[in-house]
Design an enzyme around this catalytic site. Structure first.
Site, PDB file in Angstrom:
ATOM      1  N   HIS A 163       0.862  -1.184   0.000  1.00 42.99           N
ATOM      2  CA  HIS A 163       0.000   0.000   0.000  1.00 42.99           C
ATOM      3  C   HIS A 163       0.895   1.230   0.000  1.00 42.99           C
ATOM      4  CE1 HIS A 163      -3.660   2.364   0.801  1.00 42.99           C
ATOM      5  NE2 HIS A 163      -2.848   3.137   1.511  1.00 42.99           N
ATOM      6  N   CYS A 164       0.863   1.972  -1.096  1.00 42.30           N
ATOM      7  CA  CYS A 164       1.715   3.147  -1.246  1.00 42.30           C
ATOM      8  C   CYS A 164       0.968   4.373  -0.723  1.00 42.30           C
ATOM      9  CB  CYS A 164       2.102   3.342  -2.707  1.00 42.30           C
ATOM     10  SG  CYS A 164       3.246   4.720  -2.970  1.00 42.30           S
ATOM     11  N   PRO A 165       1.407   4.985   0.359  1.00 41.89           N
ATOM     12  CA  PRO A 165       0.694   6.163   0.863  1.00 41.89           C
ATOM     13  C   PRO A 165       0.849   7.379  -0.035  1.00 41.89           C
ATOM     14  CG  PRO A 165       2.669   5.784   2.158  1.00 41.89           C
ATOM     15  CD  PRO A 165       2.548   4.624   1.227  1.00 41.89           C
TER      16      PRO A 165
END
Length: 434
Positions: free
Chosen positions: A144-146
Site C-alpha cells: 500500500h503506497c501512501p
C-alpha cells in the site's frame, strides 16, 4: 468468532469508474513535491545549456514531467484488483461450523496454503493479501503506497512501474544537468583560481559496497528455491510492462453492499413462519381452554401485524447477515420464547381456575344431598317407639353428618393439594424462564 468490519475504506467517483484509497493528504503532498524541482530547473538551469546543446532540453523535461503526473493519477485512481467479499452467514461464525484457517491447494505440482480471511469471509487466492488500510483483499498485493494513496496490485502494477521509471528518468535528467552546471562553474573557477583542488566524495559509496554485495548473494541463493510462478527474464518483463487488461470485480462488491442495505432482515423474512407456529399453538390452546379465547386471538393479531410490517421476499433469497442483524435475530428468538412462556402461563392459570370451579361445584352438590340422605334414613328406620326412632334418627344423622364432614374435609384437602402443586409449578416455570 470473528466480528468483521464490513465497511470498506475505498472511495469511488464517477459511478465507480475511479477507485482510490482513504489517504488523500499524502497524494496531494506528492503532487506538490513533483512540482517544486521542475519549475526552478526550467527557469534557471535550462537557459545555461541552450547555447551548448539544443532547445530540445525543454520539451524532453516537460514530457517526462507530465508523464509522471499522468501515471501517478492513473495509478491512484485505478482498481488494484479488489476481490469481492463473501456472503455473511450465521453458520460461518458458529463454533461448530467455523471454516478452517488454512487450506492446501496445488499450483503447478507445488502445494501451497491459502488462508481464510475473517474480514472478507473468503479464502484468499495465491499471492493475494488483505490491506489493513483499505480493508480489502487485493490480487497480487505488492504494498500500500501512501504517496499514491492506493494499493498496488494486479491491475495497477503496470502504471505504477511506468510512474516510477518516468519519475526516475526525470530525476536523473534534472540531476544530470545540475551536476553538469556545477562542473562547468567549477572549471571556470579553477581557471580563475589554479590552486583550488576538486573534492573527493567516494568514501560513502565504498562503505555501502559490502552491504550491496551481501544482498545480491542472498538474492542469487533464493532464486533457486521452488517457486511455481518463476519465469524467464523476458517473460517477467512482458508480464510487468505489457500485461493484459484484467477485469475489475469491484462493481460486484458494491452490488453486494447495496443488497445489504435494501433487502429486509432475516427476522422479517422468517416472520410468516413464526406467525404460523404461533397460530397453531394458539388454536390448540383455544380447543383446550375456552376461557383464554380472547387473549389468544389478541396475541395472534399482534403477531400477524408485527410479521407483515417489515415486508417479505417472494424469491426465497436469504440475504447476508451482519453482526447487528445477528443480534436482532437472537432478540427475535428471545421474544418468541417469552410469547410461548406467556401462553403456557395463561393455560396453567386456566387450569387453576377450572380446578377451583370444579371444587366449588362438588361442595355445592354435597350440601344439596345432605337433607335427602337424612330423609331416606328416617323412612327406612320405622319403629314402634318414637323415642327410640328419634334417638336412632339423631344418632344416624349425627353419624352421617360426621362422615359427610370428613368426606368434605378430605375433598378440600385433595383439591388444595392439586391447586398448590399447580401454583408451585407455575411459579417455578416463571422463575426459570425469567
Amino acid at each position: 468468532m470473528s466480528r468483521p468490519s464490513y465497511a470498506s475504506a475505498t472511495k469511488t467517483y464517477f459511478h465507480n469508474r475511479l477507485v482510490t484509497g482513504p489517504d488523500r493528504a499524502y497524494f496531494i503532498v506528492a503532487m506538490i513535491l513533483m512540482l517544486i524541482p521542475e519549475i526552478p530547473f526550467l527557469i534557471f538551469v535550462c537557459p545555461l545549456f541552450e547555447e551548448w546543446i539544443t532547445a530540445a532540453i525543454y520539451p524532453v523535461s516537460i514530457y517526462f514531467w507530465i508523464a509522471s503526473y499522468i501515471f501517478l493519477i492513473q495509478t491512484a485512481y485505478t482498481d488494484p484488483g479488489i476481490i469481492p467479499r463473501g456472503i455473511y452467514n450465521d453458520d460461518i461464525f458458529a463454533p461448530d461450523h467455523r471454516q478452517p484457517l488454512f487450506k492446501k491447494i496445488t499450483v503447478k505440482d507445488t502445494k501451497q496454503e491459502i488462508k481464510w480471511c475473517e474480514t472478507c469471509c473468503l479464502y484468499r487466492p495465491p499471492r493475494a493479501n488483505h490491506c489493513g488500510i483499505c480493508n480489502n483483499c487485493v490480487e497480487r498485493f505488492d504494498h500500500h503506497c501512501p504517496w499514491v494513496g492506493n494499493c498496488i496490485g494486479r491491475r495497477n502494477y503496470q502504471t505504477f512501474l511506468y510512474f516510477l521509471y518516468s519519475l526516475g528518468f526525470l530525476c536523473i535528467w534534472i540531476m544530470g544537468f545540475c551536476v553538469a552546471h556545477i562542473c562547468i562553474e567549477s572549471a571556470r573557477y579553477r581557471d580563475n583560481h589554479p590552486s583550488a583542488s576538486s573534492a573527493k566524495v567516494f568514501q560513502e559509496g565504498m562503505n555501502k559496497s559490502h552491504y550491496i554485495s551481501d544482498y545480491n548473494y542472498s538474492l542469487w541463493v533464493s532464486r533457486f528455491n521452488s517457486n511455481p510462478y518463476r519465469k524467464s527474464a523476458f517473460a517477467n518483463f512482458i508480464e510487468a510492462f505489457c500485461p493484459p487488461r484484467y477485469p475489475s470485480f469491484y462493481k460486484y462488491t458494491l452490488d453486494h453492499e447495496k443488497e445489504l442495505t435494501t433487502i429486509p432482515t432475516p427476522n422479517n423474512i422468517n416472520g410468516n413462519n413464526n406467525n404460523s407456529i404461533n397460530n397453531n399453538n394458539n388454536n390448540n390452546n383455544n380447543n383446550n381452554n375456552n376461557n383464554n379465547n380472547n387473549n389468544n386471538n389478541n396475541n395472534n393479531n399482534n403477531n400477524i401485524n408485527n410479521g407483515n410490517s417489515g415486508g417479505t421476499t417472494n424469491n426465497g433469497y436469504t440475504p447476508p447477515i451482519s453482526p447487528p442483524q445477528m443480534l436482532q435475530r437472537q432478540s427475535s428468538t428471545i421474544r418468541y420464547s417469552l410469547d410461548n412462556l406467556r401462553t403456557s402461563s395463561n393455560s396453567s392459570l386456566g387450569n387453576f381456575n377450572n380446578l377451583k370451579s370444579s371444587r366449588d361445584l362438588n361442595l355445592s352438590t354435597i350440601s344439596e344431598d345432605k337433607p335427602k340422605n337424612l330423609s331416606n334414613s328416617n323412612n327406612n328406620n320405622n319403629t314402634n317407639n318414637k323415642n327410640t326412632s328419634e334417638d336412632n334418627n339423631h344418632s344416624s344423622g349425627s353419624d352421617f353428618g360426621g362422615d359427610e364432614e370428613n368426606n368434605e374435609d378430605d375433598f378440600k384437602s385433595d383439591n388444595d393439594k392439586e391447586i398448590n402443586s399447580s401454583s408451585l409449578s407455575l411459579n417455578h416455570e416463571l422463575q426459570v424462564n425469567v
